[in-house]
Design an enzyme around this catalytic site. Structure first.
Site, PDB file in Angstrom:
ATOM      1  N   ASP A  44       0.858  -1.170   0.000  1.00  0.00           N
ATOM      2  CA  ASP A  44       0.000   0.000   0.000  1.00  0.00           C
ATOM      3  C   ASP A  44       0.902   1.231   0.000  1.00  0.00           C
ATOM      4  O   ASP A  44       2.106   1.123   0.283  1.00  0.00           O
ATOM      5  CB  ASP A  44      -0.893  -0.030   1.245  1.00  0.00           C
ATOM      6  CG  ASP A  44      -1.854   1.147   1.299  1.00  0.00           C
ATOM      7  OD1 ASP A  44      -2.294   1.590   0.227  1.00  0.00           O
ATOM      8  OD2 ASP A  44      -2.159   1.613   2.411  1.00  0.00           O
ATOM      9  N   ASP A  77      -1.453  -1.200   6.191  1.00  0.00           N
ATOM     10  CA  ASP A  77      -1.780  -0.857   7.571  1.00  0.00           C
ATOM     11  C   ASP A  77      -3.240  -0.467   7.781  1.00  0.00           C
ATOM     12  O   ASP A  77      -3.635  -0.124   8.898  1.00  0.00           O
ATOM     13  CB  ASP A  77      -0.890   0.290   8.057  1.00  0.00           C
ATOM     14  CG  ASP A  77      -1.172   1.602   7.325  1.00  0.00           C
ATOM     15  OD1 ASP A  77      -1.796   1.562   6.240  1.00  0.00           O
ATOM     16  OD2 ASP A  77      -0.779   2.667   7.834  1.00  0.00           O
ATOM     17  N   ASN A  90      26.540 -43.646   2.691  1.00  0.00           N
ATOM     18  CA  ASN A  90      26.949 -44.608   3.699  1.00  0.00           C
ATOM     19  C   ASN A  90      26.228 -45.945   3.529  1.00  0.00           C
ATOM     20  O   ASN A  90      26.832 -47.020   3.593  1.00  0.00           O
ATOM     21  CB  ASN A  90      26.673 -44.052   5.096  1.00  0.00           C
ATOM     22  CG  ASN A  90      27.931 -43.508   5.733  1.00  0.00           C
ATOM     23  OD1 ASN A  90      28.935 -43.321   5.066  1.00  0.00           O
ATOM     24  ND2 ASN A  90      27.875 -43.239   7.020  1.00  0.00           N
TER      25      ASN A  90
END
Length: 871
Positions: free
Chosen positions: A345, A613, A681
Site C-alpha cells: 500500500d 496498515d 553410507n
C-alpha cells in the site's frame, strides 16, 4: 452478575443462551447480564475476571513443556527410532536400545529447549503489539482504550470501522454497521448488523442473529456500542478453536520438508531390507543381520530435522526482534526469503504516518475558510474510524480557525465511510432549525453526488464545464504530490428518522482539502535494496493515478502505465494474471481489488508479500504468503499480518529477506548433507555386506557414528550463507533432493570402497579375526568423511579457502573429528568393539580424505554447471 451467558458445557446450550440474549430488548439483555449502560464498577470487573479469566483463546497460549516434548517425539523419524529401539530390546541387543534411546532423547530435548525459548521470546515480542478496545466503565466520562485481554463479560464496548470485535457482544446501538465474519463463516461478503432484534429471525442460529457480533470478526464500516456476553474460550470462536486447534493449511515449505521426510523413509524401506537379506544369505546369522539392518535404518533417519528447522526459525525470529520486528508466525520468516514480489500500500507504508493539511481551497483553487469549517464538522463529529486525514484536519483547525458554534450535541446522525462510496457524512442541527449534511471523501465520488458548486459570487450549477474545472483543480494539486479530499454539503429542513447513503445527493461542492503525505525517509533505500535482492515491488493504492505516480517517483519506483481499479474489474483471472506481470502501480483500488491482485500473482507461481496498515488491506494481508503490517495499523490489519514492524524504517524489510534466505539455506544444508551422506553410507554398506565375510560395522558402532555425526550438525543453524546465495529469492525444490542424493552420495562410496581396499590389502583386515580392525578403520573414516561433507556442501565455493563456516560450526565439527579419532583408543571404544588403529593408518586416512574433498569439489562444479543450483 447474573450468569445468562454461554458456558463451555456444550455448543447447543451456548447457542441457545446467545439467541436468548439476541432476541431480548437491549435493556433486558443488560439486566440479564447484571450490567448497565454506564459500565461495570472496578469490583465487578475484578469479580468477572476471577470467574472467567483473561479474554484470550486457549489455543493461542504458548504450548506447555509436556506438549513440546510430545511434539519432539511425535514425528515420523522419532517413530521409526522408537520401533527400532523396541525391536532391538526384544532381540536382546540392549546396547543398541540404549544408544537409540539417547538419540531420541537428544533430538526431543534439543527441540523442546529451542521451541520453549522461541515461544517465550515471541510472547515477549507480541506484548509490544497492542490490540486495544474502547470500553465504558462506571465512573468514566468517556470511553477508555484498554488491552483486549482485559475485557470482561458485562463490559460496554465501542467499535468502529477497522476494529476487531473484542469478544462476543450483543449490540446496544448501531449505525450502518457491517462486519466481516469470514474468520467464522468463511463468507467473504460483509454482513449487516443492527441493535434492534428482528422477530422474523428469532429462531435463527446465533451466527445469523443481527444483534450479535463475535470475537474474531472485524468492522468493515459503521459504528456500534455493545455489551460483552462472552470472553475467551466461552466465545463462539473459542468453542470452535477447540475442534480445529488453531490448525492452518501447510505452506510450500511444510510440504517440502514432509516430502523429504517420506523420500528418506522410502529409501530406508528399500535399502534396509536389502542389507538384511544380503547379510543374512552371505553370513548365515539372521539375527545379527536383522540388528545390522535396523542400524542401517537408523542411519537413514534424519532425526534432527525437526529440531534443525525449529532452531533456524527461532534464531531468525530472535534476529528480527533485535530490529524491532515481531514475527507472529515463525514459518513466515522462510516465506520472507522466498518472496519475489512485494505488494505494498502507499499511505502509511511508503509514506509517513503523519499527514499535514496544507491548503483548503474552493473549486477554483482559492483559499476558503468555509471548506476548513465544514471539514472540521465532519471530522470532529464522526464516530467511525478516524484516519490520518481526520487527525490532520483537527490538528490544523484548533489553532488556525475561528471558534465554531457547532457542538457534539448538535449532531443528528452520520453515514459512515465504506469502500464502495468512498465518502462519509455527518448531519448536524443548525441554529436556525435546519439540518446540514456535510460530506467529505474521494473527489470523483463526492463530485458524483453534487449538483451545485460554491463560488465567491454564490452557488452555481455544477454543469459539465464546472465539473471539468473542478477535476482540473484536483489534478493540478495531485501533480504536486498532494492528496486531495473533496468537501460538500446540503442544508434542508429538519426531519426525524435516520439518514442513509441515499441522502448523499443534490450536494453543493464547497471545495478541496490538500494534504502533504511525504514518503518515509527509508523508503527509497529500502526499495532499492529489495530490487537488488531480486524482489519486485508493486504498489497497490486506493489513491488516484497522479498522486500514486508522484509518490512512486519520489521513492524510486518506475511507475510506467498506471492501471486503475475499473480496468481490473473488466479483466477475467487470466487477463489479470498477464497484466500483473507487466504492471508496477495499480491505483483507485478497492480492498477486493488488492486481494485479487495478490491472488493472481500467487497463481502464477510467485511468492508474494503484502505490506499494509489499513482496514482496506486486511484481505490482501491474509491472501499473501507473508503479510507485513506496522504497530500503528488498525486492529484488523495487525491481526491479519504475519510480521509487524515496530519501527518506521522500512530497511528491516531487506534484513528480513536476508534472514529468511539464510534460514532456508541452513535448513537445506542439513537436508542435503544428511540425505547425501546417509545415502552414500548405506550404499557403501550394501557393497561391503556383499563382499565381506563379516559385518562391515557392528550395529552399535553404526549408531554411535550416526549420533556423533548428528552432534556435528547441531550448529548448522548458526552458520552464515555466501553473499551470492542471498542475492536471489530461494524457493523449495523438492525434486532436487533426490537428484542431489544420487550425485553426491556415491562420491563418499568411492572413498569408502577405497578405505575397504586399504584395510583389506594394506592392513590385512580380511578375516573374521581381524573384523574389529576393519570396523574401527571404517568407523573413523566414515565419521570424518561425513563431518568433512558439512564443509563441502555448505558452500558453492572452495571450503576453508574461499568460504569459511562460523566458529560454532568449525568448533563442533572439529570436536567430533577429535572424538572420532580418539574413541578407538578409549575404554568406550573397547565397549563398542573398536580397537586402536595403527599409526600408519592416520597418514593413509589423510590421503583418502583429501581425495574425497577434491572429488566432491569437482562433482560440485559439474553439478552446478549442469543444473544451475546447489543448495
Amino acid at each position: 452478575m447474573t450468569d445468562a451467558t454461554p458456558s463451555p458445557t456444550g455448543a447447543r446450550d451456548d447457542s441457545a443462551a446467545l439467541v436468548l440474549l439476541a432476541t431480548q430488548p437491549a435493556e433486558a439483555a443488560l439486566a440479564s447480564l447484571g450490567t448497565r449502560a454506564t459500565g461495570l464498577t472496578a469490583d465487578e470487573v475484578r469479580a468477572a475476571r476471577a470467574r472467567d479469566g483473561v479474554n484470550r483463546i486457549a489455543h493461542e497460549a504458548p504450548p506447555t513443556i509436556a506438549q513440546l516434548l510430545w511434539r519432539g517425539v511425535a514425528n515420523p523419524f522419532s517413530g521409526v527410532l522408537v520401533v527400532i529401539a523396541v525391536l532391538s530390546g526384544v532381540t536382546g541387543d540392549l546396547r543398541t536400545t540404549i544408544v537409540i534411546t539417547a538419540m531420541i532423547v537428544l533430538s526431543a530435548v534439543l527441540r523442546v529447549v529451542q521451541e520453549h525459548r522461541s515461544h517465550e521470546a515471541a510472547a515477549a515480542l507480541k506484548a509490544l503489539v497492542h490490540t486495544r478496545a474502547a470500553v465504558t466503565r462506571a465512573g468514566g466520562a468517556e470511553p477508555t482504550e484498554i488491552p483486549m485481554d482485559d475485557i470482561v463479560r458485562g463490559d460496554i464496548v465501542h467499535v468502529s470501522a477497522g476494529d476487531m470485535i473484542p469478544a462476543d457482544v450483543r449490540l446496544l446501538t448501531s449505525k450502518d454497521l457491517f462486519l466481516s465474519q469470514s474468520a467464522l463463516t468463511g463468507e467473504s461478503l460483509p454482513v449487516e448488523k443492527e441493535a434492534q432484534p428482528d422477530p422474523a429471525r428469532a429462531a435463527a442460529p446465533a451466527l445469523e442473529q443481527p444483534t450479535l457480533a463475535f470475537m474474531g470478526t472485524s468492522v468493515v464500516s459503521g459504528a456500534a456500542t455493545a455489551v460483552v456476553v462472552a470472553t475467551g474460550d466461552r466465545t463462539v470462536l473459542g468453542l470452535t478453536a477447540r475442534g480445529v486447534a488453531g490448525a492452518r493449511p501447510p505452506t510450500a515449505f511444510d510440504a517440502g520438508v514432509r516430502s523429504v521426510s517420506w523420500l528418506l523413509v522410502r529409501f530406508m524401506l528399500v535399502l534396509a531390507p536389502s542389507v538384511f537379506l544380503i547379510n543374512g544369505f552371505t553370513k548365515g546369522n539372521w539375527v545379527e543381520a536383522f540388528l545390522f539392518a535396523l542400524a542401517v535404518a537408523v542411519g537413514l533417519t534424519p532425526e534432527l530435522l525437526p529440531m534443525i528447522v525449529t532452531v533456524n526459525l527461532a534464531k531468525g525470529a530472535m534476529a528480527m526482534a533485535k530490529r524491532q520486528v515481531v514475527v507472529k508466525r515463525l514459518e513466515a520468516i522462510q516465506n520472507f526469503g522466498a518472496m519475489d514480489v512485494l505488494c505494498t500500500d502507499k499511505t502509511g507504508t511508503l509514506t509517513q504516518d503523519r499527514i499535514v493539511l496544507l491548503r483548503y481551497v474552493d473549486a477554483a483553487g482559492k483559499a476558503d475558510d468555509t471548506v476548513l469549517h465544514l471539514a472540521w464538522v465532519n471530522s470532529a463529529l464522526q464516530t467511525g474510524l478516524r484516519n490520518l486525514l481526520d487527525h490532520a484536519v483537527l490538528e490544523y483547525h484548533a489553532p488556525n480557525a475561528p471558534a465554531t458554534s457547532v457542538r457534539p450535541e448538535h449532531k443528528v446522525d452520520e453515514i459512515p465511510w465504506d469502500f464502495t462510496r468512498k465518502r462519509m457524512s455527518v448531519v448536524v442541527a443548525l441554529d436556525d432549525g435546519t439540518h446540514q449534511l456535510v460530506t467529505k471523501g474521494a473527489p470523483e465520488e463526492v463530485l458524483a453526488v453534487c449538483t451545485r458548486v460554491a463560488t465567491p459570487a454564490g452557488e452555481a450549477p455544477l454543469d459539465a464545464a464546472a465539473h471539468a474545472a473542478a477535476l482540473a483543480t484536483v489534478q493540478g494539486m495531485n501533480a504536486e504530490g498532494l492528496r486531495v479530499v473533496a468537501v460538500a454539503s446540503r442544508t434542508a429542513p429538519a426531519r426525524s428518522g435516520p439518514y442513509g447513503a441515499a441522502d448523499e445527493a443534490g450536494l453543493t461542492l464547497a471545495g478541496f482539502l490538500c494534504f502533504l503525505d511525504p514518503p518515509k525517509e527509508s523508503a527509497h533505500a529500502a526499495l532499492a535494496a529489495l530490487a537488488a535482492q531480486g524482489v519486485r515491488v508493486i504498489v497497490l493504492t486506493g489513491d488516484g493515478d497522479v498522486t500514486a505516480r508522484h509518490v512512486c517517483g519520489e521513492v524510486g519506483v518506475n511507475a510506467g502505465r498506471v492501471v486503475l481499479g475499473p480496468e481490473v474489474d473488466a479483466l477475467d483471472d487470466a487477463g489479470l494474471g498477464a497484466l500483473v506481470e507487466e504492471t508496477t502501480v495499480f491505483a483507485k483500488l478497492s480492498p477486493p481489488h488488492k486481494a485479487r491482485i495478490v491472488r493472481a500473482l500467487r497463481v502464477r507461481g510467485h511468492t508474494v508479500g503484502f505490506m499494509g496498515d489499513g482496514i482496506n488491506d486486511a484481505g490482501a494481508l491474509r491472501e499473501a504468503d507473508v503479510g507485513i503490517s506496522v504497530d500503528t495499523a488498525v486492529d484488523v490489519a495487525k491481526e491479519s499480518a504475519d510480521i509487524i514492524l515496530l519501527e518506521k524504517s522500512l530497511l528491516v524489510l531487506s534484513a528480513g529477506v536476508t534472514e529468511g534466505r539464510t534460514i532456508f539455506g541452513n535448513i537445506m544444508k542439513y537436508i542435503k548433507m544428511t540425505a547425501s551422506s546417509n545415502f552414500g553410507n548405506v550404499f557403501s554398506m550394501v557393497i561391503a555386506s556383499a563382499l565381506l565375510p563379516f559385518l562391515p560395522m557392528l550395529p552399535i558402532q553404526l549408531l554411535v557414528q550416526n549420533l556423533l555425526y548428528d552432534f556435528s550438525q547441531t550448529t548448522i543453524p548458526f552458520d552464515r550463507m555466501d553473499p551470492e546465495y542471498l542475492a536471489v529469492p530461494r524457493k523449495w525444490q523438492a525434486t532436487d533432493i533426490g537428484r542431489f542424493m544420487r550425485w553426491i552420495g556415491p562420491v563418499s562410496s568411492v572413498f569408502d570402497v577405497a578405505t575397504f581396499a586399504l584395510l583389506w590389502w594394506v592392513f590385512g583386515a580380511r578375516t573374521v579375526g581381524q573384523a574389529s580392525l576393519f570396523q574401527s578403520g571404517w568407523f573413523v573414516e566414515g565419521l570424518l568423511s561425513q563431518t568433512l561433507i558439512v564443509h563441502m556442501i555448505r558452500t558453492t565455493r572452495v571450503p576453508f579457502l574461499q568460504s569459511r563456516a562460523t566458529w560454532p560450526v568449525l568448533g563442533m565439527t572439529g570436536l567430533v573429528i577429535v572424538i572420532g579419532l580418539a574413541v578407538p583408543f578409549t575404554p568406550v571404544g573397547t565397549y563398542l568393539g573398536l580397537v586402536p588403529l595403527p599409526g600408519a593408518y592416520v597418514g593413509w586416512l589423510g590421503v583418502v580424505l583429501l581425495g574425497y574433498a577434491l572429488l566432491t569439489q569437482l562433482v560440485k562444479r559439474i553439478y552446478i554447471a549442469r543444473f544451475a543450483t546447489w543448495l
